[in-house]
Design an enzyme around this catalytic site. Structure first.
Site, PDB file in Angstrom:
ATOM      1  N   TYR A  53       0.815  -1.213   0.000  1.00 47.19           N
ATOM      2  CA  TYR A  53       0.000   0.000   0.000  1.00 47.19           C
ATOM      3  C   TYR A  53       0.852   1.270   0.000  1.00 47.19           C
ATOM      4  O   TYR A  53       0.309   2.371  -0.108  1.00 47.19           O
ATOM      5  CB  TYR A  53      -0.937   0.004   1.200  1.00 47.19           C
ATOM      6  CG  TYR A  53      -2.056  -1.004   1.111  1.00 47.19           C
ATOM      7  CD1 TYR A  53      -3.367  -0.601   0.923  1.00 47.19           C
ATOM      8  CD2 TYR A  53      -1.802  -2.368   1.215  1.00 47.19           C
ATOM      9  CE1 TYR A  53      -4.399  -1.517   0.837  1.00 47.19           C
ATOM     10  CE2 TYR A  53      -2.823  -3.291   1.126  1.00 47.19           C
ATOM     11  CZ  TYR A  53      -4.114  -2.869   0.945  1.00 47.19           C
ATOM     12  OH  TYR A  53      -5.121  -3.785   0.852  1.00 47.19           O
ATOM     13  N   LYS A 122       3.267 -14.866   5.330  1.00 49.47           N
ATOM     14  CA  LYS A 122       3.522 -15.900   4.326  1.00 49.47           C
ATOM     15  C   LYS A 122       5.026 -16.100   4.226  1.00 49.47           C
ATOM     16  O   LYS A 122       5.636 -16.021   3.161  1.00 49.47           O
ATOM     17  CB  LYS A 122       2.919 -15.485   2.975  1.00 49.47           C
ATOM     18  CG  LYS A 122       2.927 -16.586   1.916  1.00 49.47           C
ATOM     19  CD  LYS A 122       2.055 -17.774   2.258  1.00 49.47           C
ATOM     20  CE  LYS A 122       2.050 -18.788   1.127  1.00 49.47           C
ATOM     21  NZ  LYS A 122       1.357 -20.039   1.471  1.00 49.47           N
ATOM     22  N   ASP A 155      -2.971 -17.868   3.743  1.00 52.32           N
ATOM     23  CA  ASP A 155      -3.937 -18.744   3.083  1.00 52.32           C
ATOM     24  C   ASP A 155      -4.569 -19.713   4.078  1.00 52.32           C
ATOM     25  O   ASP A 155      -5.790 -19.901   4.099  1.00 52.32           O
ATOM     26  CB  ASP A 155      -3.288 -19.486   1.916  1.00 52.32           C
ATOM     27  CG  ASP A 155      -1.939 -20.092   2.257  1.00 52.32           C
ATOM     28  OD1 ASP A 155      -1.347 -19.739   3.302  1.00 52.32           O
ATOM     29  OD2 ASP A 155      -1.456 -20.924   1.469  1.00 52.32           O
ATOM     30  N   ASP A 179      -5.596  -6.494   5.721  1.00 48.88           N
ATOM     31  CA  ASP A 179      -6.788  -6.074   4.989  1.00 48.88           C
ATOM     32  C   ASP A 179      -7.645  -7.294   4.652  1.00 48.88           C
ATOM     33  O   ASP A 179      -8.873  -7.287   4.809  1.00 48.88           O
ATOM     34  CB  ASP A 179      -6.368  -5.341   3.723  1.00 48.88           C
ATOM     35  CG  ASP A 179      -7.490  -4.537   3.091  1.00 48.88           C
ATOM     36  OD1 ASP A 179      -8.596  -4.496   3.657  1.00 48.88           O
ATOM     37  OD2 ASP A 179      -7.257  -3.947   2.030  1.00 48.88           O
TER      38      ASP A 179
END
Length: 237
Positions: A53, A122, A155, A179
């Protein structure tokens, strides 16, 4: 303006006023038929100023950027791709950014009696940026005895939030992953119409219903006001 573009006005405010901590409670209220379960009580802490972002992107790729990236051996496989046929987004994660959002998460857990802080990243794939967040979380966890640090991949977290949302308390993540999980968590307790957020910095704060405005419902007298009311409650707290 500084030549930057933002996905929404609130993104610009977060960066302009350094509103580094985004806090989104997701609590199931008794009697709400939209609850996935009635015992959900989550709080998502999302780093608010960095990551993808930050808006550091190129298309087409300037030659200077292309040459700089060639020092990384994994760029070799893209040698045949022209500058016009490639877009690059830079994921920027700083140690200070990690520490600020982690501190907010751990302090909230200690103040309100949550037993776990789950860091959602991740790191098995994005080893350096997510890895920095994980390493800082492990170091900080030592300062909070009695609060267990859990580590998950984004995930898998999406699956587990649907499967066992009652198992989690405070979740903390970098900007994009925060988010994602905060919207998912909102749906567990009825949707964005129930979701409020605080964007909090050292000197300023902005509180909002996370859905933003709802122009498609203008004049229909059917908008859910709970998220707006809860945003005001967060501000007063």
């Amino acid at each position: 303006d500084q030549g930057l573009t933002y996905s929404s006005p609130i993104v610009g405010l977060r960066q302009l006023f350094d509103l580094h901590t985004n806090m989104r409670p997701c609590k199931a209220y008794p009697g709400n038929p939209l609850n996935l379960r009635d015992d959900i009580d989550l709080v998502v802490f999302r780093e608010n100023t960095e990551d993808l972002y930050a808006g550091v992107e190129w298309h087409p790729i300037p030659d200077s950027v292309r040459q700089a990236l060639r020092v990384h051996p994994k760029m070799k496989r893209f040698d045949a791709v022209s500058n016009d046929d490639m877009a690059i987004s830079l994921r920027v994660v700083t140690r200070n950014g990690c520490r600020r959002i982690l501190r907010s998460a751990f302090e909230h857990a200690r103040k309100y009696g949550y037993k776990t802080v789950t860091v959602v990243e991740k790191a098995n794939v994005i080893r350096e940026t997510s890895g920095l967040m994980i390493r800082e979380a492990r170091a900080m966890a030592a300062e909070y005895p009695g609060i267990e640090l859990w580590e998950t991949n984004i995930d898998a977290m999406c699956m587990w939030l649907v499967k066992n949302p009652q198992d989690y308390g405070v979740l903390v993540a970098t900007n994009l992953f925060g988010d994602i999980i905060s919207d998912l968590a909102a749906q567990l307790v009825g949707g964005l119409g129930f979701a409020s957020a605080g964007n909090i910095g050292d000197h300023y704060a902005v509180f909002e219903p996370t859905h933003g405005s709802a122009p498609k419902y203008a004049g229909m007298n059917k908008v859910n006001p709970i998220a707006t009311i809860q945003a005001a409650r967060l501000m007063l707290d």
